[in-house]
Write a protein that holds these residues in place. Structure first.
Motif, PDB file in Angstrom:
ATOM      1  N   ALA A 109       0.937  -1.185   0.052  1.00 33.15           N
ATOM      2  CA  ALA A 109      -0.023  -0.136   0.048  1.00 33.15           C
ATOM      3  C   ALA A 109       0.934   1.212  -0.116  1.00 33.15           C
ATOM      4  O   ALA A 109       0.242   2.304  -0.003  1.00 33.15           O
ATOM      5  CB  ALA A 109      -0.906  -0.181   1.190  1.00 33.15           C
ATOM      6  N   ARG A 130      -4.306  -1.447  -1.231  1.00 36.46           N
ATOM      7  CA  ARG A 130      -5.440  -0.885  -0.353  1.00 36.46           C
ATOM      8  C   ARG A 130      -6.968  -1.224  -0.555  1.00 36.46           C
ATOM      9  O   ARG A 130      -7.644  -1.654   0.374  1.00 36.46           O
ATOM     10  CB  ARG A 130      -5.387   0.688  -0.728  1.00 36.46           C
ATOM     11  N   ASN A 153      -8.464  -0.289   2.573  1.00 34.75           N
ATOM     12  CA  ASN A 153      -8.100   1.386   2.942  1.00 34.75           C
ATOM     13  C   ASN A 153      -8.179   1.933   1.587  1.00 34.75           C
ATOM     14  O   ASN A 153      -8.059   1.470   0.394  1.00 34.75           O
ATOM     15  CB  ASN A 153      -6.863   1.400   3.297  1.00 34.75           C
TER      16      ASN A 153
END
Length: 166
Positions: free
Chosen positions: A28, A157, A162
């Protein structure tokens, strides 16, 4: 910057990026995007954008249409190759919920195809009589590395739920 300096910078950058991609690392992260952005900026300012005197800027005004077309083809190829390489990266989530990535053999093969494509585009420009810029190599690399980095981070992500750049 001189051609030799840019060539060494490009070689070091590619070796470093490929080395990092072959290591297991958090997926990420967006650190590679900054490197890619710096390469694009350096490529654009390393001699200017327009060439009117044969000094090798990104766009050869003596052959404007052909030069702009080649630059556009290089940009599209860089993005497409970055997309392809991003799809070859292995991704997973560990027990603590962290997304990880690691390049595969397919990623390395895609890097070889990326380099071969860039060399072919360089020689196509030379064969067409264009003044070829070493700065365009940096722009190409910045675009392709940035595209791959963004898409890998986005996949990472998505695996953890996220949002990128949050």
């Amino acid at each position: 910057m001189e051609t030799v300096q840019i060539s060494l910078l490009v070689l070091l950058a590619v070796v470093f990026v490929i080395y990092r991609q072959t290591r297991t690392r958090p997926a990420a992260g967006t650190g590679s995007l900054y490197t890619a952005g710096a390469m694009i900026v350096l490529g654009l300012v390393s001699g200017g954008l327009l060439d009117s005197g044969g000094s090798g800027e990104l766009i050869d005004t003596g052959h404007l249409a052909l030069s702009v077309t080649l630059f556009a083809v290089e940009a599209v190829a860089a993005v497409a190759l970055g997309v392809w390489r991003s799809r070859t990266v292995r991704m997973w989530v560990d027990d603590s919920g962290v997304a990880w990535s690691k390049a595969t053999g397919w990623t390395l093969l895609a890097w070889l195809a990326s380099m071969a494509t860039r060399v072919a585009l360089y020689f196509a420009g030379v064969a067409a009589g264009l003044t070829v810029s070493t700065g365009s190599v940096l722009v190409f690399l910045g675009l392709t590395i940035g595209t791959q980095a963004y898409l890998v981070a986005r996949r990472g992500r998505a695996l953890t739920g996220n949002r990128i750049f949050s």
